[in-house]
Scaffold this active site. Structure first.
Site, short mmCIF file in Angstrom:
data_model
loop_
_atom_site.label_atom_id
_atom_site.label_comp_id
_atom_site.label_asym_id
_atom_site.label_seq_id
_atom_site.Cartn_x
_atom_site.Cartn_y
_atom_site.Cartn_z
N GLU A 146 -37.53 -29.75 59.75
CA GLU A 146 -37.38 -30.36 58.87
C GLU A 146 -36.17 -30.21 57.57
O GLU A 146 -35.99 -29.06 57.48
CB GLU A 146 -38.36 -30.37 57.86
CG GLU A 146 -38.30 -32.24 56.26
CD GLU A 146 -39.51 -32.19 55.70
OE1 GLU A 146 -40.62 -32.56 56.58
OE2 GLU A 146 -39.70 -32.97 54.93
N HIS A 200 -45.38 -38.84 51.20
CA HIS A 200 -46.41 -38.21 51.29
C HIS A 200 -47.88 -39.60 50.65
O HIS A 200 -47.49 -38.88 49.13
CB HIS A 200 -47.38 -36.74 51.63
CG HIS A 200 -46.61 -36.18 52.79
ND1 HIS A 200 -45.27 -35.54 52.65
CD2 HIS A 200 -46.54 -36.45 53.94
CE1 HIS A 200 -44.57 -34.85 53.61
NE2 HIS A 200 -45.13 -35.75 54.46
N ASP A 218 -41.72 -26.26 58.74
CA ASP A 218 -41.26 -26.84 58.01
C ASP A 218 -40.61 -25.54 56.89
O ASP A 218 -41.36 -25.88 55.93
CB ASP A 218 -42.47 -27.77 57.24
CG ASP A 218 -42.37 -28.60 55.98
OD1 ASP A 218 -40.82 -28.47 55.73
OD2 ASP A 218 -42.85 -29.65 55.06
N ASP A 267 -49.06 -30.01 62.24
CA ASP A 267 -48.48 -30.43 60.93
C ASP A 267 -47.99 -29.80 59.80
O ASP A 267 -49.01 -28.97 59.29
CB ASP A 267 -49.01 -31.49 60.50
CG ASP A 267 -48.47 -33.14 60.23
OD1 ASP A 267 -47.48 -32.30 60.09
OD2 ASP A 267 -48.98 -33.22 59.17
N GLY A 285 -44.75 -38.80 55.80
CA GLY A 285 -45.13 -40.01 54.91
C GLY A 285 -44.89 -41.97 54.67
O GLY A 285 -44.71 -42.67 54.19
N ASN A 326 -44.94 -40.49 61.24
CA ASN A 326 -46.36 -40.47 61.01
C ASN A 326 -47.70 -40.80 59.80
O ASN A 326 -46.89 -40.83 58.71
CB ASN A 326 -45.88 -38.39 60.11
CG ASN A 326 -45.47 -37.65 60.92
OD1 ASN A 326 -45.31 -37.88 62.11
ND2 ASN A 326 -45.57 -35.67 60.19
#
Ligand code: G3H
Ligand code: 13P
Ligand code: ZN
Length: 330
Positions: free
Chosen positions: A145, A189, A115, A93, A233, A275
């Site tokens: 992303e 998040h 990311d 992640d 998030g 997620n």
């Protein structure tokens, strides 16, 4: 080099294809310890749901990367012992460098996220492409992303959302070769996704946050039809956990998440991975606080981590059955 295939894990390719076609999303649950992993696996076996086990850099630092990898390997055997074989992905992640992604691929991860969302566009493309070229040699899938979520992304803190720009997605996806794309449409998040001032009150007096930007999602889907989309998030911050925490010595003010109906709607679209980390943290903390407040003389960790694990399992079953629609799809 340890291949995930030797460990009995799968990459996300087939799972995403089926999820997009079937109008549901695969749960991506973060884990840092044994109880979280047991709860995730037992809940997904009980509901016959495929699952993505997510490991962040923070989790690697907390639990030790080697232990986590062996735990994921153990999870495959554990699922079999529980009586039903479900597809399990081991996913990095928020990978923030090529080296970290390479390290995970070499130690048995079947999927990685690179990311580069906080980087300038061309740098995000270059870094993501480099990871894809390496990962695809080993049949490991890669999530990229585009757009920045407000809130805390590991050490990166963004004040405001930068929504994903639909006009960039075709270029990004074709030049990087990513297998899935995380987008920014209003999720963020953590447990404090909106301030009360950003919300309105419904008839029951419950705070309702502004809806996700489904208009942007639709535009993205038009540009890359059927391409797997990821939502980060996506915790809903169940208020029953916030209440238990606050009634038992905690102090969580104004914690607000993404309403479940919004996630249900997203799961029916090309969003095929959702997620969830914070909701699990809340469930565990609520259960632990409640036990310790009621039984101050208790000092056997199994007596509070056991109930925490049970609560987590309930939460994860609820997610697969009532929110993501992944139950019965394994
Ligand atoms: O997106 C972040 C995940 O919730 C992981 O959080 O970096 O604190 O492990 P963490
Ligand atoms: P939440 O903080 O909403 O659970 O999001 C988790 C996440 O996006 C992990 O990558
Ligand atoms: Zn995330």
């Amino acid at each position: 080099m340890v291949s995930y295939k030797e460990l009995g894990l799968v990459n996300s390719k087939d799972l995403f294809r089926k999820a997009v076609d079937g109008g549901y999303a695969i749960p991506a649950f973060n884990f840092n310890n044994m109880e979280q992993l047991q709860a995730i696996v037992s809940a997904c076996v009980a509901t016959k749901s495929p699952v993505i086990l997510q490991v962040s850099s923070g989790a690697r630092n907390y639990a030790n990367q080697t232990l986590l990898r062996y735990m994921a390997q153990g999870a495959v055997q554990y699922a079999k012992e529980l009586g039903y074989e479900i597809p399990i992905v081991l996913h990095l992640d928020h990978g923030d460098s090529f080296e970290l992604c390479k390290d995970c691929i070499e130690s048995g991860f079947s999927s990685v996220m690179i990311d580069g969302s906080h980087l300038p566009y061309e740098e995000n493309i270059a870094l993501t492409k480099k990871v894809v070229e390496y990962a695809h040699q080993y049949d490991v899938t890669v999530e990229g992303e585009l757009g920045v979520l407000a809130g805390i992304e590991d050490e990166v803190q963004a004040e405001h959302h930068t929504y994903t720009e639909p006009d960039e997605v075709v270029d990004f996806v074709s030049r990087t070769g990513v297998d899935s794309l995380a987008i920014s449409i209003g999720t963020s998040h953590g447990a404090f996704k909106f301030t009360p001032e950003q919300c309105t009150r419904n008839e029951e007096g419950v705070l309702v946050p502004p809806p996700l930007r489904f208009d942007i999602l639709e535009e993205i889907e038009k540009r890359i039809p059927g391409f797997p989309i990821v939502l980060h998030g996506s915790s809903s911050v169940p208020q029953q956990y916030v209440k238990i925490i606050n009634e038992n010595g905690g102090k969580l003010n104004d914690s607000i998440g993404i309403p479940e109906d919004q996630l249900r709607k997203a799961a029916k679209s090309a969003v095929c991975k959702i997620n969830i980390d914070s909701d699990g943290r809340l469930a565990m903390t609520a259960a632990v606080r409640e036990v310790l407040a009621k039984k101050p003389a208790e000092f056997d960790p199994r007596k509070y981590l056991g109930p925490a694990r049970e609560e987590l399992k309930k939460l994860y079953m609820h997610k697969t059955e009532e929110v993501l629609g992944s139950a019965g799809k394994a």
